[in-house]
Motif scaffolding. Structure first.
Motif, PDB file in Angstrom:
ATOM      1  N   ASP A 385       7.556  -6.697  -2.767  1.00 41.98           N
ATOM      2  CA  ASP A 385       7.315  -5.282  -3.063  1.00 41.98           C
ATOM      3  C   ASP A 385       6.898  -5.104  -4.512  1.00 41.98           C
ATOM      4  N   LEU A 394       5.190   3.515  -8.003  1.00 41.32           N
ATOM      5  CA  LEU A 394       4.739   3.388  -6.614  1.00 41.32           C
ATOM      6  C   LEU A 394       5.851   3.731  -5.622  1.00 41.32           C
ATOM      7  N   LEU A 397       5.102   5.877  -2.533  1.00 37.60           N
ATOM      8  CA  LEU A 397       4.072   5.399  -1.611  1.00 37.60           C
ATOM      9  C   LEU A 397       4.714   4.672  -0.441  1.00 37.60           C
ATOM     10  N   GLU A 400       3.127   0.217   3.299  1.00 39.56           N
ATOM     11  CA  GLU A 400       1.776  -0.246   3.615  1.00 39.56           C
ATOM     12  C   GLU A 400       0.887  -0.203   2.381  1.00 39.56           C
ATOM     13  N   GLU A 401       0.946   0.889   1.613  1.00 42.40           N
ATOM     14  CA  GLU A 401       0.126   1.018   0.405  1.00 42.40           C
ATOM     15  C   GLU A 401       0.682   0.162  -0.725  1.00 42.40           C
ATOM     16  N   ARG A 402       1.994   0.064  -0.831  1.00 38.08           N
ATOM     17  CA  ARG A 402       2.586  -0.776  -1.884  1.00 38.08           C
ATOM     18  C   ARG A 402       2.193  -2.238  -1.673  1.00 38.08           C
ATOM     19  N   ARG A 403       2.155  -2.664  -0.410  1.00 43.16           N
ATOM     20  CA  ARG A 403       1.774  -4.054  -0.139  1.00 43.16           C
ATOM     21  C   ARG A 403       0.322  -4.306  -0.528  1.00 43.16           C
ATOM     22  N   GLU A 404      -0.550  -3.343  -0.257  1.00 46.51           N
ATOM     23  CA  GLU A 404      -1.954  -3.486  -0.647  1.00 46.51           C
ATOM     24  C   GLU A 404      -2.087  -3.647  -2.162  1.00 46.51           C
ATOM     25  N   LYS A 405      -1.345  -2.827  -2.902  1.00 43.40           N
ATOM     26  CA  LYS A 405      -1.412  -2.900  -4.359  1.00 43.40           C
ATOM     27  C   LYS A 405      -0.815  -4.211  -4.860  1.00 43.40           C
ATOM     28  N   SER A 408      -3.367  -6.921  -4.444  1.00 48.16           N
ATOM     29  CA  SER A 408      -4.536  -6.784  -5.319  1.00 48.16           C
ATOM     30  C   SER A 408      -4.200  -7.096  -6.775  1.00 48.16           C
ATOM     31  N   ASP A 452       4.801   2.732   7.452  1.00 45.06           N
ATOM     32  CA  ASP A 452       3.948   3.838   7.019  1.00 45.06           C
ATOM     33  C   ASP A 452       4.688   5.166   7.098  1.00 45.06           C
ATOM     34  N   SER A 457       8.937   4.988   1.948  1.00 40.89           N
ATOM     35  CA  SER A 457       8.981   4.886   0.489  1.00 40.89           C
ATOM     36  C   SER A 457      10.100   3.940   0.065  1.00 40.89           C
TER      37      SER A 457
END
Length: 639
Positions: A385, A394, A397, A400-405, A408, A452, A457
């Motif tokens: 995470d 974050l 969020l 799902e979005e935290r994993r993307e960040k 990256s 999601d 969160s």
């Protein structure tokens, strides 16, 4: 000389407006808190105390709050004022002139060195009244004590303690000694202190008096929620208290934001006993499964200035323990990543075979003064995470979005850094296969997380049902292991005569600040384990059980008592109601507690402090879950 007389629930004090908060005022509040078990009453006493400080000595509010939670600074700074009881006995003897045998006898009788100190002071004649102690004076002296090291440190510490004890009046000696021990044991849970702080800030505003009672109560509840939320993200009173005094409750969160360098309390998972329970919990919701790694929870921070550090799950700074992580961090951080807070697991690693090693191997690694060139147990970081990235929180969020960040901002680096292995499926057969794969890869099991939506969160300091943990060993058991505190031992027999053969364990009740007995354990130990436990515990032997050990009317009596310092992970077959063990007493039965049947030692939890151990509330939950499960199978279990 300008003086103002104020009253704290009938107790009058003279305040000198250019002076400090009297220590007597704090101790009187402690007395009132100790005399009740009602949470609302305790909160009210604290609110009155904080209101007086805000009105007359606002600059002293921070120190006053630290004294109430019995800390000297934020957890991550690592200052501790806990002083051993033998040392305190010497200080009491030195300051009062009493015979050490009499003091020890009274301590065995009362179980409380604070009461012994107060009685010793009460029987001591004085030629003149000493100058009254202030909160500032006591706090600064305690802080100085915690930093004394080197030659003659013992004499210097005793001299400082004596200087305070000589000035003590009434109950001041009692609470001073308890604060020096590191445990007040008067029911002042930190969450209660936070609520009282928030309420006192609201009530100190002139405009509050113009509101209706209903609106005042709503404002108090809202303020408590806001302050607790901010604290979970920024657990630093040095920043929170000045901001509360300067800004309105509404604007306060804008001035106290999470930031690298200040560790958050981690989000925790609920245990589960069956894979079908996972599907029931996340029905029609998107969830993800991750390996549950058998290592040490770590929170890695990178500040914008390039400084980095590693913190444990209980906010201990572990940067010195993991210099190898610090030196290799740049290898797996993308050039575009300037600051972050990473939630991850540090795991022992076999570089040649590229595989995870058991936690027991990691536990052999030195905890202090580690030099990278001397490291024999290698570690890798498994990240699952990202809580903060490039100046942005974050937390709100979804995962799902935290994993993307996360993916990256970092890159996998062989033998150094990997992303937690994951699988996204709601098929129970897939989950079972993935669980088996995790076990084959030397992991503990799986973490199953809501993926999601708003509920996905990150919730600092919360044991959330949006995260479930499933371990293969526990699928048919109580649902999880327990982390319990060692408070006593029994001498061994036969081959175990030179060591302890069995131990008395306890859970922790944060509401009462008590350690409640839960079982006697004698299985799961190798001969080497028993020798290591004997050596680790022999320096923590005490003459009598602490007054905050909840033992019951017909207690199990070990041969030796210990300070509550060591935490062990334990498995058991099931739980039962017991008249001799006191875990969760009053929650499932008025006079009986819960005990573990067939407990088995798993490992030492060096990454947990005693107050991070399994709570009585969790024990009660395990018991009810077991009872409901048995009832569903047709068993008639009365609970």
């Amino acid at each position: 000389m300008i003086s103002v007389t104020t009253t704290l629930t009938g107790f009058s004090f003279i305040y000198f407006l250019y002076s400090r908060i009297p220590y007597a005022m704090l101790c009187k509040t402690f007395e009132r808190c100790e005399a009740t078990t009602k949470r609302l009453a305790i909160t009210e006493y604290l609110v009155q105390l904080f209101l007086q400080a805000i009105k007359l000595t606002p600059s002293g509010l921070l120190e006053l709050l630290y004294m109430c939670i019995n800390k000297l600074c934020p957890d991550y700074e690592g200052l501790e004022m806990g002083v051993g009881e033998s040392f305190l006995i010497k200080a009491i003897v030195s300051s009062t002139g009493r015979n050490i045998k009499n003091i020890k006898a009274e301590y065995r009788s009362t179980g409380d060195l604070g009461t012994v100190a107060m009685n010793s002071k009460g029987s001591q004649g004085t030629l003149s009244m000493p100058k009254p102690l202030t909160v500032h004076q006591v706090f600064q002296t305690l802080k100085d004590l915690s930093q004394i090291t080197g030659n003659q440190s013992q004499k210097k510490k005793i001299d400082k303690i004596n200087s305070l004890l000589v000035q003590c009046r009434g109950s001041e000696a009692k609470y001073l000694i308890r604060q020096l021990e590191g445990k007040l044991r008067i029911g002042l849970a930190e969450q209660t202190v936070l609520s009282a702080l928030a309420q006192s800030i609201v009530l100190s505003k002139p405009e509050t008096s113009k509101l209706s009672q209903e609106k005042i109560e709503q404002a108090l509840a809202d303020a408590a929620a806001i302050v607790k939320s901010v604290y979970n993200q920024l657990p630093c009173y040095d920043m929170i208290v000045p901001a509360l005094l300067e800004y309105s409750i509404k604007d306060f969160p804008d001035h106290c934001n999470m930031r690298p360098g200040i560790p958050l309390k981690p989000m925790l998972a609920h245990p589960t006993k069956s894979l079908t329970e996972i599907l029931d919990r996340f029905e029609d919701r998107k969830f993800t499964c991750e390996f549950k790694y058998d290592g040490e929870r770590a929170q890695i921070h990178l500040l914008p200035n390039g400084k980095s550090m590693v913190y444990s799950r209980n906010s201990e700074n572990m940067s010195d323990r993991y210099p190898d992580i610090m030196s290799k961090l740049a290898n797996w951080v993308m050039p575009t990543t300037s600051s972050f807070i990473l939630d991850c697991e540090a795991v022992a690693w076999d570089k040649e075979n590229k595989q995870i090693l058991p936690f027991q191997v990691l536990s052999t690694r030195k905890r202090k003064d580690v030099k990278e060139e001397d490291i024999k147990v290698q570690v890798v970081v498994f990240a699952f995470d990202c809580l903060y990235l490039n100046g942005e929180s974050l937390l709100r969020l979804p995962l799902e979005e935290r994993r993307e960040k996360l993916r990256s901002a970092f890159k996998e680096t062989e033998n150094e850094f990997y992303f937690a292995r994951q699988m996204d499926s709601n098929n129970i057969d897939d989950i079972q296969v993935f669980l088996d794969v995790s076990i084959e890869n030397n992991c503990e099991g799986l973490m199953v997380k809501l993926f999601d939506g708003e509920e996905a969160s990150y919730e600092p300091s919360k044991r959330s049902r949006n995260w479930l943990k499933v371990k293969k060993d526990y699928l048919s058991g109580i649902g999880d292991s327990m982390d319990l505190v060692v408070i006593g031992a029994f001498y061994g027999r036969g081959k175990r005569t030179s060591v302890y053969g069995a131990f008395l364990l306890a859970c922790y009740d944060p509401e009462t600040e008590e350690y409640q007995t839960i079982c006697k354990i004698g299985t799961g130990f190798s001969e080497e384990d028993l020798l290591n436990h004997y050596n680790a515990l022999k320096g923590h032997v005490i003459e009598a059980p602490k007054r905050f050990y909840c033992l019951g009317e017909n207690p199990v009596k070990p041969d030796v008592w210990f300070e509550p310092v060591k935490v062990w992970e334990v498995l058991c077959a099931d739980l039962s109601i017991s008249p001799r063990y006191m875990a969760a007493v009053g929650k499932v039965d008025a006079s009986k507690g819960i005990s573990l049947r067939f407990p088995r030692f798993i490992r030492v939890r060096d990454d947990k402090g005693p107050e991070d151990s399994t709570s009585s509330e969790q024990v009660m939950t395990f018991y009810y879950n077991q009872a409901n499960s048995s009832k569903g199978k047709g068993d008639d279990m009365d609970y």
